[in-house]
Design a protein around this motif. Structure first.
Motif, PDB file in Angstrom:
ATOM      1  N   GLY A   1       1.981   7.614   9.524  1.00  0.00           N
ATOM      2  CA  GLY A   1       3.181   7.936   8.772  1.00  0.00           C
ATOM      3  C   GLY A   1       3.522   6.848   7.789  1.00  0.00           C
ATOM      4  O   GLY A   1       2.757   5.917   7.546  1.00  0.00           O
ATOM      5  N   VAL A   2       4.728   6.931   7.221  1.00  0.00           N
ATOM      6  CA  VAL A   2       5.223   5.917   6.300  1.00  0.00           C
ATOM      7  C   VAL A   2       5.631   4.686   7.116  1.00  0.00           C
ATOM      8  O   VAL A   2       6.392   4.808   8.084  1.00  0.00           O
ATOM      9  N   ALA A   3       5.116   3.540   6.732  1.00  0.00           N
ATOM     10  CA  ALA A   3       5.424   2.308   7.451  1.00  0.00           C
ATOM     11  C   ALA A   3       6.429   1.484   6.653  1.00  0.00           C
ATOM     12  O   ALA A   3       6.333   1.386   5.413  1.00  0.00           O
ATOM     13  N   GLN A   4       7.389   0.906   7.374  1.00  0.00           N
ATOM     14  CA  GLN A   4       8.382   0.051   6.732  1.00  0.00           C
ATOM     15  C   GLN A   4       8.555  -1.220   7.549  1.00  0.00           C
ATOM     16  O   GLN A   4       8.481  -1.197   8.777  1.00  0.00           O
TER      17      GLN A   4
ATOM     18  N   CYS B   1       7.326  -1.185   1.993  1.00  0.00           N
ATOM     19  CA  CYS B   1       6.992   0.178   2.382  1.00  0.00           C
ATOM     20  C   CYS B   1       5.535   0.470   2.079  1.00  0.00           C
ATOM     21  O   CYS B   1       5.059   0.193   0.958  1.00  0.00           O
ATOM     22  N   ASN B   2       4.842   1.052   3.042  1.00  0.00           N
ATOM     23  CA  ASN B   2       3.481   1.529   2.827  1.00  0.00           C
ATOM     24  C   ASN B   2       3.488   3.038   3.025  1.00  0.00           C
ATOM     25  O   ASN B   2       3.679   3.521   4.147  1.00  0.00           O
ATOM     26  N   PRO B   3       3.287   3.810   1.965  1.00  0.00           N
ATOM     27  CA  PRO B   3       3.392   5.272   2.081  1.00  0.00           C
ATOM     28  C   PRO B   3       2.171   5.869   2.759  1.00  0.00           C
ATOM     29  O   PRO B   3       1.187   5.175   3.061  1.00  0.00           O
ATOM     30  N   ILE B   4       2.219   7.156   3.003  1.00  0.00           N
ATOM     31  CA  ILE B   4       1.079   7.879   3.551  1.00  0.00           C
ATOM     32  C   ILE B   4      -0.042   7.856   2.508  1.00  0.00           C
ATOM     33  O   ILE B   4       0.201   8.055   1.309  1.00  0.00           O
ATOM     34  N   SER B   5      -1.245   7.610   2.974  1.00  0.00           N
ATOM     35  CA  SER B   5      -2.391   7.492   2.082  1.00  0.00           C
ATOM     36  C   SER B   5      -2.548   8.733   1.198  1.00  0.00           C
ATOM     37  O   SER B   5      -2.501   9.866   1.693  1.00  0.00           O
TER      38      SER B   5
ATOM     39  N   CYS C   1      12.361   4.572   3.115  1.00  0.00           N
ATOM     40  CA  CYS C   1      11.285   4.836   2.171  1.00  0.00           C
ATOM     41  C   CYS C   1      10.684   6.189   2.532  1.00  0.00           C
ATOM     42  O   CYS C   1      10.576   6.534   3.716  1.00  0.00           O
ATOM     43  N   ALA C   2      10.320   6.958   1.534  1.00  0.00           N
ATOM     44  CA  ALA C   2       9.676   8.249   1.759  1.00  0.00           C
ATOM     45  C   ALA C   2       8.532   8.400   0.768  1.00  0.00           C
ATOM     46  O   ALA C   2       8.524   7.763  -0.293  1.00  0.00           O
ATOM     47  N   SER C   3       7.569   9.238   1.130  1.00  0.00           N
ATOM     48  CA  SER C   3       6.493   9.543   0.207  1.00  0.00           C
ATOM     49  C   SER C   3       6.212  11.039   0.245  1.00  0.00           C
ATOM     50  O   SER C   3       6.551  11.723   1.227  1.00  0.00           O
ATOM     51  N   SER C   4       5.631  11.546  -0.826  1.00  0.00           N
ATOM     52  CA  SER C   4       5.323  12.977  -0.876  1.00  0.00           C
ATOM     53  C   SER C   4       4.100  13.215  -1.738  1.00  0.00           C
ATOM     54  O   SER C   4       3.785  12.439  -2.639  1.00  0.00           O
ATOM     55  N   LEU C   5       3.422  14.336  -1.424  1.00  0.00           N
ATOM     56  CA  LEU C   5       2.302  14.785  -2.253  1.00  0.00           C
ATOM     57  C   LEU C   5       2.761  15.993  -3.072  1.00  0.00           C
ATOM     58  O   LEU C   5       2.429  16.139  -4.224  1.00  0.00           O
TER      59      LEU C   5
ATOM     60  N   PRO D   1      10.807   4.946   9.170  1.00  0.00           N
ATOM     61  CA  PRO D   1      11.901   4.736  10.124  1.00  0.00           C
ATOM     62  C   PRO D   1      13.091   3.980   9.541  1.00  0.00           C
ATOM     63  O   PRO D   1      14.156   3.969  10.128  1.00  0.00           O
ATOM     64  N   GLY D   2      12.891   3.356   8.384  1.00  0.00           N
ATOM     65  CA  GLY D   2      13.988   2.657   7.736  1.00  0.00           C
ATOM     66  C   GLY D   2      14.100   1.196   8.139  1.00  0.00           C
ATOM     67  O   GLY D   2      13.571   0.760   9.164  1.00  0.00           O
ATOM     68  N   THR D   3      14.803   0.443   7.300  1.00  0.00           N
ATOM     69  CA  THR D   3      15.170  -0.945   7.588  1.00  0.00           C
ATOM     70  C   THR D   3      16.688  -1.003   7.626  1.00  0.00           C
ATOM     71  O   THR D   3      17.350  -0.631   6.654  1.00  0.00           O
ATOM     72  N   ARG D   4      17.219  -1.442   8.758  1.00  0.00           N
ATOM     73  CA  ARG D   4      18.682  -1.565   8.873  1.00  0.00           C
ATOM     74  C   ARG D   4      19.091  -2.948   8.411  1.00  0.00           C
ATOM     75  O   ARG D   4      18.728  -3.954   9.016  1.00  0.00           O
TER      76      ARG D   4
END
Lengths: 111, 111
Positions: B3-6, B23-27, B92-96, B104-107
């Motif tokens: 998934g998306v990593a934060q 943020c590292n989005p989905i490949s 952070c979100a990513s989309s194709l 999961p977000g950073t608080r």
């Protein structure tokens, strides 16, 4: 400015009850999405509705897009504790996938 | 599929300090979004990238917030200097296509 208003803000019910939450706007959206967000997690997409009057079902969840594409509702039948979470609606005004989110309905389902 | 990593997941700073989120989005996802979610509100789009170009940054407070997506993959969001009202979850979100996948977000807590 396009706004999405969600109601109610909070809902606390017993397991087995039915409920409906609403998402309203004075603006037209090309599509509308519903997400569920759990504490410490990002929102997870439940459904996208595109056509005015469209109804989609996801197990015990029924989603409806208003005829004029300005409002939507989410109905849950026989709610379970696993349904607990923040339900967000998000509208796409058109164009490049930009989403406008409502403030959400926080649902608590008690055993 | 990852998934998306934060990171980090949590950050506490004092006002006027600087902070950066990663943020590292989905490949393979070309579009990357940064949202701010203040407690009790829905996510608000700060900036949207298509590959390494900015599509929409109309709601980014550019006097203190900056974001980059070098090489069109991972991204960083920076706040300098932070204010008390910046306390929020940064998603952070990513989309194709139209479907956005959220991390999961950073608080962030600003004291």
């Amino acid at each position: 400015t396009q706004l999405l208003e969600q109601s109610p803000q909070f809902l606390s019910i017993q397991e087995g009850e039915n409920l409906t939450v609403y998402c309203n706007s004075s603006s037209v959206f090309s599509s509308l999405q519903w997400y569920r967000q759990e504490p410490g997690e990002g929102p997870v997409l439940l459904v996208t509705v595109v056509t005015g009057g469209e109804v989609k079902k996801l197990k015990r969840l029924t989603f409806q897009f208003g005829d004029a594409r300005k409002d939507s509702s989410l109905h849950i039948t026989a709610a379970q504790p696993g349904d607990t979470g923040l339900y967000l609606c998000a509208g796409a005004p058109g164009g490049y996938n930009k989403l406008i989110f409502g403030a959400g309905t926080r649902l608590a389902v008690h055993p | 599929e990852a998934g998306v990593a934060q990171s980090p997941r949590y950050k506490i700073i004092e006002k006027r300090q600087s902070v950066a989120f990663w943020c590292n989005p989905i490949s393979g996802h070309a579009t990357l979004y940064w949202y701010q979610q203040i407690l009790g509100q829905g996510p608000k789009l700060l900036i949207q990238f298509q590959n390494n170009g900015v599509v929409d940054d109309s709601q980014l407070p550019k006097d203190r917030f900056s974001a980059e997506r070098l090489k069109g993959v991972d991204s960083t969001l920076k706040i300098q200097p932070a204010k008390l009202e910046d306390s929020a979850v940064y998603l952070c979100a990513s989309s194709l296509g139209q479907k956005q996948f959220f991390g999961p977000g950073t608080r962030l807590t600003v004291l």
